[in-house]
Scaffold this motif. Structure first.
Motif, PDB file in Angstrom:
ATOM      1  N   LEU A 119       0.828  -1.204   0.000  1.00 58.44           N
ATOM      2  CA  LEU A 119       0.000   0.000   0.000  1.00 58.44           C
ATOM      3  C   LEU A 119       0.869   1.263   0.000  1.00 58.44           C
ATOM      4  N   ALA A 120       1.942   1.270   0.771  1.00 60.37           N
ATOM      5  CA  ALA A 120       2.816   2.438   0.852  1.00 60.37           C
ATOM      6  C   ALA A 120       3.557   2.673  -0.465  1.00 60.37           C
ATOM      7  N   ALA A 121       3.836   1.631  -1.206  1.00 59.52           N
ATOM      8  CA  ALA A 121       4.559   1.758  -2.472  1.00 59.52           C
ATOM      9  C   ALA A 121       3.646   2.186  -3.621  1.00 59.52           C
ATOM     10  N   SER A 122       2.359   2.255  -3.386  1.00 59.98           N
ATOM     11  CA  SER A 122       1.402   2.608  -4.443  1.00 59.98           C
ATOM     12  C   SER A 122       1.395   4.107  -4.692  1.00 59.98           C
ATOM     13  N   ASP A 123       0.980   4.492  -5.891  1.00 63.96           N
ATOM     14  CA  ASP A 123       0.871   5.887  -6.278  1.00 63.96           C
ATOM     15  C   ASP A 123      -0.521   6.414  -5.908  1.00 63.96           C
ATOM     16  N   PHE A 124      -0.561   7.593  -5.315  1.00 60.77           N
ATOM     17  CA  PHE A 124      -1.820   8.189  -4.863  1.00 60.77           C
ATOM     18  C   PHE A 124      -2.805   8.396  -6.008  1.00 60.77           C
ATOM     19  N   MET A 125      -2.320   8.925  -7.119  1.00 65.08           N
ATOM     20  CA  MET A 125      -3.202   9.196  -8.259  1.00 65.08           C
ATOM     21  C   MET A 125      -3.754   7.902  -8.861  1.00 65.08           C
ATOM     22  N   THR A 126      -2.957   6.849  -8.869  1.00 64.02           N
ATOM     23  CA  THR A 126      -3.419   5.557  -9.397  1.00 64.02           C
ATOM     24  C   THR A 126      -4.492   4.961  -8.504  1.00 64.02           C
ATOM     25  N   LEU A 127      -4.338   5.121  -7.188  1.00 64.90           N
ATOM     26  CA  LEU A 127      -5.302   4.547  -6.250  1.00 64.90           C
ATOM     27  C   LEU A 127      -6.664   5.219  -6.312  1.00 64.90           C
ATOM     28  N   GLN A 128      -6.753   6.398  -6.907  1.00 62.36           N
ATOM     29  CA  GLN A 128      -8.034   7.091  -6.984  1.00 62.36           C
ATOM     30  C   GLN A 128      -8.954   6.508  -8.050  1.00 62.36           C
ATOM     31  N   SER A 129      -8.419   5.712  -8.961  1.00 60.08           N
ATOM     32  CA  SER A 129      -9.260   5.119 -10.011  1.00 60.08           C
ATOM     33  C   SER A 129      -9.661   3.699  -9.629  1.00 60.08           C
ATOM     34  N   ALA A 130     -10.732   3.226 -10.239  1.00 64.01           N
ATOM     35  CA  ALA A 130     -11.200   1.855  -9.976  1.00 64.01           C
ATOM     36  C   ALA A 130     -10.168   0.835 -10.446  1.00 64.01           C
ATOM     37  N   GLU A 131      -9.540   1.101 -11.590  1.00 62.99           N
ATOM     38  CA  GLU A 131      -8.523   0.184 -12.095  1.00 62.99           C
ATOM     39  C   GLU A 131      -7.327   0.129 -11.160  1.00 62.99           C
ATOM     40  N   GLY A 132      -6.983   1.278 -10.562  1.00 60.40           N
ATOM     41  CA  GLY A 132      -5.876   1.329  -9.618  1.00 60.40           C
ATOM     42  C   GLY A 132      -6.153   0.510  -8.369  1.00 60.40           C
ATOM     43  N   ARG A 133      -7.378   0.586  -7.877  1.00 63.08           N
ATOM     44  CA  ARG A 133      -7.745  -0.210  -6.699  1.00 63.08           C
ATOM     45  C   ARG A 133      -7.773  -1.697  -7.043  1.00 63.08           C
ATOM     46  N   GLN A 134      -8.202  -2.019  -8.243  1.00 60.32           N
ATOM     47  CA  GLN A 134      -8.197  -3.422  -8.670  1.00 60.32           C
ATOM     48  C   GLN A 134      -6.763  -3.933  -8.793  1.00 60.32           C
ATOM     49  N   GLN A 135      -5.885  -3.097  -9.322  1.00 62.22           N
ATOM     50  CA  GLN A 135      -4.472  -3.459  -9.437  1.00 62.22           C
ATOM     51  C   GLN A 135      -3.851  -3.618  -8.046  1.00 62.22           C
ATOM     52  N   LEU A 136      -4.231  -2.748  -7.114  1.00 60.63           N
ATOM     53  CA  LEU A 136      -3.742  -2.855  -5.733  1.00 60.63           C
ATOM     54  C   LEU A 136      -4.177  -4.181  -5.125  1.00 60.63           C
ATOM     55  N   SER A 137      -5.425  -4.556  -5.333  1.00 56.20           N
ATOM     56  CA  SER A 137      -5.930  -5.820  -4.813  1.00 56.20           C
ATOM     57  C   SER A 137      -5.138  -7.002  -5.373  1.00 56.20           C
ATOM     58  N   GLN A 138      -4.839  -6.972  -6.668  1.00 57.46           N
ATOM     59  CA  GLN A 138      -4.076  -8.049  -7.292  1.00 57.46           C
ATOM     60  C   GLN A 138      -2.636  -8.075  -6.767  1.00 57.46           C
ATOM     61  N   THR A 139      -2.041  -6.908  -6.581  1.00 56.17           N
ATOM     62  CA  THR A 139      -0.675  -6.845  -6.045  1.00 56.17           C
ATOM     63  C   THR A 139      -0.640  -7.368  -4.615  1.00 56.17           C
TER      64      THR A 139
END
Length: 167
Positions: A119-139
């Motif tokens: 979570l800390a290594a994630s980009d803030f702008m990416t996490l704001q999109s649905a695709e970013g949250r889906q990618q976070l879940s997969q990571t």
């Protein structure tokens, strides 16, 4: 007039045979219909090796998913254009068997550390999109399954984000 001595109400022999024949045909048709329906609806799994003798693999039985929730949220800072932002995520694990969920309980301190690092290594702008949250879940799933694989435990099916807050 002497020829018509028979009473008018008596049925003739030919009509009685026709009625009897129609009743027998209807009963036979209903019986065959019921027997055919039962034959088509019977359970084919009673025969045992029918699926394996045809060369088709048998379908596995349905197993419902099981879930385990992290009670405490994962809270960390996330970098956003030179500023620090906060991210708070409540997570749940989904697995096909109870052994994988028991393994997550056993290795929870290591799993929490890995999830916070992801979570800390994630980009803030990416996490704001649905695709970013889906990618976070997969990571997160890849990180958790990597830890479980190192420990010799069965893998999880999914990591679910129950509540997601960016500030």
């Amino acid at each position: 007039m002497a020829d018509d001595n028979a009473p008018d109400g008596a049925p003739k022999k030919g009509k009685l045979k026709t009625i009897l024949l129609v009743v027998v045909v209807v009963i036979l048709a209903v019986g065959l219909s019921v027997a055919g329906t039962l034959w088509f609806l019977q359970d084919k799994s009673d025969d045992g090796d029918d699926a394996s003798s045809d060369g088709e693999p048998a379908q596995p039985a349905f197993q419902p998913s099981q879930y385990a929730e992290l009670e405490k949220a994962l809270v960390t800072t996330v970098q956003a254009e030179g500023r620090q932002r906060y991210a708070q995520v409540y997570v749940a694990f989904e697995a096909d068997n109870a052994a994988a969920l028991a393994a997550t309980e056993l290795h929870m301190p290591l799993l929490r550390a890995q999830l916070i690092n992801v979570l800390a290594a994630s980009d803030f702008m990416t996490l704001q999109s649905a695709e970013g949250r889906q990618q976070l879940s997969q990571t997160m799933l890849d990180a958790v399954n990597g830890v479980l694989e190192q420990e010799g435990e069965p893998p999880l099916k999914r990591v679910l984000l129950r509540n997601f807050v960016l500030q």
